[in-house]
Motif scaffolding. Structure first.
Motif: not given
Ligand code: ZN
Length: 206
Positions: A64-74
């Motif tokens: 669950l996140t609020d961007g397209d990619l979460c902070p970990i993936c990006s």
């Protein structure tokens, strides 16, 4: 609940619809909220609506996140070639709290559970397989750590995932978190030291 008047009654009823909140807790919370400054109540209400409207699944790891990619993936600091498969975002948070994991995640958003009618297509397995086949253009995966809970459902989901990955015939190492995680235990309730030890002592599934 008429003796409270309709506004309080409605608030208590709404709070009671939340998991783990019974009538007594709902009453306690309701009276607490009524005693709070109006701005603070408004800020809680706004954050509830904001979260519900803006939070969705990360297009890569499905947390669950609020961007397209979460902070970990990006993040460029995370090792994108190691994927830890967890059941839900709360388990991801539990592993993050250990501070000892540098790879990325894949969040299944559930486990296969024939008893409750959850099948392989009801969890985010298809997305994992697509990732492994490099469908999203990210770097090739070298290791998949299966970190589902050591429950009956978690174990059978783990076995199912292993079978699927083997069918892809990719040069991917598959590991399972080690002992230390008690059988039947929920990942999110396990302390950080035990979790980190379970992660470090993971074994390869041959
Ligand atoms: Zn992500």
């Amino acid at each position: 609940m008429d003796y409270y008047g309709s506004s309080i009654g409605r608030l208590i009823e709404s709070l009671q619809s939340l998991p783990g909140v019974g009538l007594k807790s709902a009453q306690r919370l309701a009276f607490h909220i009524i005693g709070m400054p109006k701005e603070q109540v408004k800020s809680i209400a706004d954050s509830l609506i904001d979260a519900r409207e803006n939070v969705h699944f990360c297009s890569r790891c499905q947390t669950l996140t609020d961007g397209d990619l979460c902070p970990i993936c990006s993040s460029s600091r995370r090792d994108q070639s190691t994927i830890m498969v967890v059941e839900n975002s709360r388990d991801l948070a539990a592993y993050e709290r250990t501070g000892g994991y540098e790879g990325v995640y894949h969040v299944l958003q559930g486990v296969i559970s024939p008893m409750t009618g959850v099948g392989p297509n009801d969890i985010r397995l298809k997305e994992l397989m697509q990732r492994l086949q490099n469908a999203d253009g990210s770097i090739p995966v070298q290791e998949v750590i299966i970190a589902t809970s050591p429950t009956v459902e978690g174990e059978s989901t783990a076995m199912y995932i292993v079978k699927l990955i083997r069918m892809l015939d990719l040069p991917v190492k598959i590991t399972r978190i080690a002992s230390g995680v008690p059988v039947g235990g929920d990942i999110e309730n396990i302390d950080e030291v035990t979790l980190e030890r379970a992660l470090k002592g993971r074994t390869e599934l041959k």
